[in-house]
Scaffold this active site. Structure first.
Site, short mmCIF file in Angstrom:
data_model
loop_
_atom_site.label_atom_id
_atom_site.label_comp_id
_atom_site.label_asym_id
_atom_site.label_seq_id
_atom_site.Cartn_x
_atom_site.Cartn_y
_atom_site.Cartn_z
N ARG A 1 0.82 -1.22 0.00
CA ARG A 1 0.00 0.00 0.00
C ARG A 1 0.85 1.26 0.00
NH1 ARG A 1 -3.43 -3.55 0.09
NH2 ARG A 1 -2.37 -3.78 -1.86
N SER B 1 -10.58 0.66 3.22
CA SER B 1 -9.93 0.31 4.49
C SER B 1 -9.23 1.54 5.05
CB SER B 1 -8.88 -0.78 4.26
OG SER B 1 -9.53 -1.96 3.84
N GLU C 1 -4.60 4.57 6.04
CA GLU C 1 -4.32 4.35 4.61
C GLU C 1 -4.66 5.58 3.77
OE1 GLU C 1 -5.53 0.42 2.90
OE2 GLU C 1 -6.40 1.68 1.34
C1 LIG Z 1 -15.37 1.37 -0.99
C2 LIG Z 1 -13.88 1.44 -1.20
C3 LIG Z 1 -13.13 0.28 -1.38
C4 LIG Z 1 -11.75 0.34 -1.59
N1 LIG Z 1 -11.06 -0.82 -1.77
C5 LIG Z 1 -9.72 -0.79 -1.97
C6 LIG Z 1 -8.99 -2.00 -2.17
O1 LIG Z 1 -9.55 -3.09 -2.17
N2 LIG Z 1 -7.65 -1.93 -2.35
C7 LIG Z 1 -7.00 -0.72 -2.39
O2 LIG Z 1 -5.77 -0.72 -2.57
N3 LIG Z 1 -7.67 0.45 -2.22
C8 LIG Z 1 -9.00 0.44 -2.02
N4 LIG Z 1 -9.70 1.61 -1.83
C9 LIG Z 1 -8.96 2.88 -1.82
C10 LIG Z 1 -9.00 3.66 -3.17
O3 LIG Z 1 -10.06 3.23 -3.97
C11 LIG Z 1 -7.70 3.51 -3.96
O4 LIG Z 1 -6.63 3.97 -3.18
C12 LIG Z 1 -7.74 4.31 -5.27
O5 LIG Z 1 -6.59 3.99 -6.04
C13 LIG Z 1 -7.80 5.81 -5.06
O6 LIG Z 1 -8.03 6.40 -6.33
P1 LIG Z 1 -8.67 7.84 -6.45
O7 LIG Z 1 -8.62 8.23 -7.87
O8 LIG Z 1 -9.99 7.87 -5.79
O9 LIG Z 1 -7.61 8.70 -5.62
P2 LIG Z 1 -7.90 10.03 -4.80
O10 LIG Z 1 -8.63 9.70 -3.55
O11 LIG Z 1 -8.49 11.06 -5.68
O12 LIG Z 1 -6.41 10.44 -4.43
C14 LIG Z 1 -5.65 9.64 -3.58
C15 LIG Z 1 -4.20 10.16 -3.59
O13 LIG Z 1 -3.65 9.97 -4.87
C16 LIG Z 1 -3.24 11.22 -5.43
N5 LIG Z 1 -3.54 11.17 -6.86
C17 LIG Z 1 -4.75 11.01 -7.43
N6 LIG Z 1 -4.62 10.99 -8.77
C18 LIG Z 1 -3.30 11.15 -9.03
C19 LIG Z 1 -2.53 11.23 -10.22
N7 LIG Z 1 -3.08 11.12 -11.44
N8 LIG Z 1 -1.19 11.43 -10.11
C20 LIG Z 1 -0.59 11.54 -8.90
N9 LIG Z 1 -1.27 11.47 -7.73
C21 LIG Z 1 -2.61 11.28 -7.81
C22 LIG Z 1 -4.03 12.27 -4.68
O14 LIG Z 1 -3.37 13.53 -4.69
C23 LIG Z 1 -4.10 11.67 -3.31
O15 LIG Z 1 -2.89 11.90 -2.62
C24 LIG Z 1 -11.09 1.59 -1.62
C25 LIG Z 1 -11.84 2.77 -1.44
C26 LIG Z 1 -13.21 2.70 -1.24
C27 LIG Z 1 -14.00 3.96 -1.06
#
Ligand SMILES: Cc1cc2nc3c(=O)[nH]c(=O)nc-3n(C[C@H](O)[C@H](O)[C@H](O)COP(=O)(O)OP(=O)(O)OC[C@H]3O[C@@H](n4cnc5c(N)ncnc54)[C@H](O)[C@@H]3O)c2cc1C
Length: 368
Positions: A170, A252, A357
């Site tokens: 992670r 998580s 996380e």
């Molecule tokens: C219901 C639920 C279930 C989930 N299950 C999992 C799981 O099973 N496994 C897991 O690993 N995660 C899980 N997650 C966490 C999440 O979905 C992941 O971490 C996902 O990759 C975040 O993507 P996002 O676009 O929403 O990022 P955001 O929340 O928009 O951003 C997260 C971070 O990434 C940065 N970021 C976003 N886009 C970019 C980019 N293009 N370049 C550089 N930095 C960037 C942001 O600045 C921030 O620091 C879950 C979340 C939820 C709500």
């Protein structure tokens, strides 16, 4: 010409549905706009952040005193094989704003295996390497070739290989502070067939094997793996679903702690543990380290599903001990307070530090 908006509410753009506004805000819908926005915002040398699907952030109630670059650039392409692409593999490029699950759906429909167990994870492709998304025995580190990366220090577009992203459990160099934005990601997937009946990678996670009624190591049709993962995730509130209040979360909230094997021996014998190759701590390398179950620690510190502090609208999910949910009207402070309370209870009971996380945005304190 990039037009910035002022005081844009961020809560609707996050899966926790809370937090204040962004002082300045821009949405970009293709790679050219993304580069233009970044270069113009970075020229000011003021705070900024990338936002994808908002599924791994907790935005403070005061919001973000800077510019949010909301990345909504879409697109999935199959590329010509490159050096290092073995026969039978396919190189797929996804733009940063493409929803991650749309990429998994595309892969499964086209008989490409390697990410089928990552079905249903919310968020964008661009954020997927940030915390090396993983679930049910797969993680993106195993299939990522590299990313197109716009470096905020140099303003240059560069190619970062998976090795340079220095993935861990992670985490990655991006999560540890390498500043810039992911413009696109390249994955190397295995051509398992021509459609979703093709067999996926061997099943490596017992809960998924149970759901599929197969043995660990068996191979199952891609579509069946995807369907089973979505079903299991849905039962835990881990798929975004407007009808499920337990899915109003950031997934998580704590990572599974990694501790030295000697410390792990001091824990109750029934505490689940898995030997891992991750270092216990960078400055105290052990012969081996052990991953603990954060959910077990929380439950055995006396905090069960549905737990909430008095008067708070933030709670532990009713379906999954690791997820903190907004029960409706929760504030970011309430989520942060509940997280601190859980950390305190687990520390008092077991001496283990639970690391959050999600990324805390605009807190300006310990959480940041
Ligand atoms: C219901 C639920 C279930 C989930 N299950 C999992 C799981 O099973 N496994 C897991 O690993 N995660 C899980 N997650 C966490 C999440 O979905 C992941 O971490 C996902 O990759 C975040 O993507 P996002 O676009 O929403 O990022 P955001 O929340 O928009 O951003 C997260 C971070 O990434 C940065 N970021 C976003 N886009 C970019 C980019 N293009 N370049 C550089 N930095 C960037 C942001 O600045 C921030 O620091 C879950 C979340 C939820 C709500």
């Amino acid at each position: 010409m990039i037009e910035l908006q002022n005081a844009v509410p961020l809560a609707p753009l996050t899966t926790l549905r809370l937090g204040g506004p962004a002082m300045r805000f821009v949405t970009v819908t293709d790679a050219r706009q993304l580069a233009e926005a970044c270069l113009s915002v970075w020229a000011d040398d003021a705070p900024w952040m990338a936002l994808g699907g908002g599924s791994n952030v907790v935005v403070s109630d005061d919001g973000f005193e800077g510019t949010v670059i909301h990345i909504d650039s879409r697109g999935i392409d199959q590329l010509e094989p490159g050096p290092g692409d073995a026969p039978g593999t396919v190189r797929v490029r996804a733009q940063a704003g493409e929803p991650w699950d749309a990429l998994v759906e595309y892969a499964v429909a086209n008989g490409l295996s390697g990410i089928e167990a990552l079905s249903g994870i919310p968020g964008s492709c661009g954020a997927s390497p940030v915390q090396n998304i993983g679930a049910y025995g797969q993680e993106i580190a195993s299939v990522l070739v590299g990313v197109e990366f716009l470096d905020s220090e140099t303003g240059e577009l560069q190619w970062l290989t998976a090795a340079e992203l220095d993935f861990g459990y992670r985490t990655s160099a991006l999560k540890r502070g390498r500043d810039g934005v992911v413009v696109s990601i390249d994955l190397r997937l295995v051509r398992a067939g021509t459609d979703q009946r093709a067999l996926g990678q061997p099943i490596e996670y017992s809960q998924l094997a149970d759901a599929l009624r197969v043995e660990l190591g068996d191979r199952v049709a891609l579509a069946a793996v995807r369907e089973a993962v979505l079903r299991v995730r849905g039962s835990k509130g881990m798929v975004l679903n407007d009808a499920d209040p337990d899915s109003v979360s950031a997934g998580s909230f704590f990572t599974n702690p990694i501790v030295g094997e000697s410390f792990a021996r001091t824990l109750p014998s029934d505490a689940p543990r898995w030997v891992t190759e991750e270092p216990a701590t960078p400055d105290a390398p052990e012969t081996y380290s052990v991953k603990l179950s954060a959910a077990w620690l929380i439950e055995h510190a006396g905090l069960g599903r549905g737990f909430s502090l008095p008067g708070s609208h933030a709670a532990i999910s009713g379906k999954h001990t690791l997820a903190l949910v907004n029960r409706g009207g929760a504030t970011a402070s309430q989520v942060a307070e509940l997280a601190r309370f859980i950390q305190w209870r687990v520390m008092s009971e077991f001496g283990v530090n639970l690391a959050p996380e999600p990324v805390f945005v605009g807190f300006g304190s310990d959480e940041d």
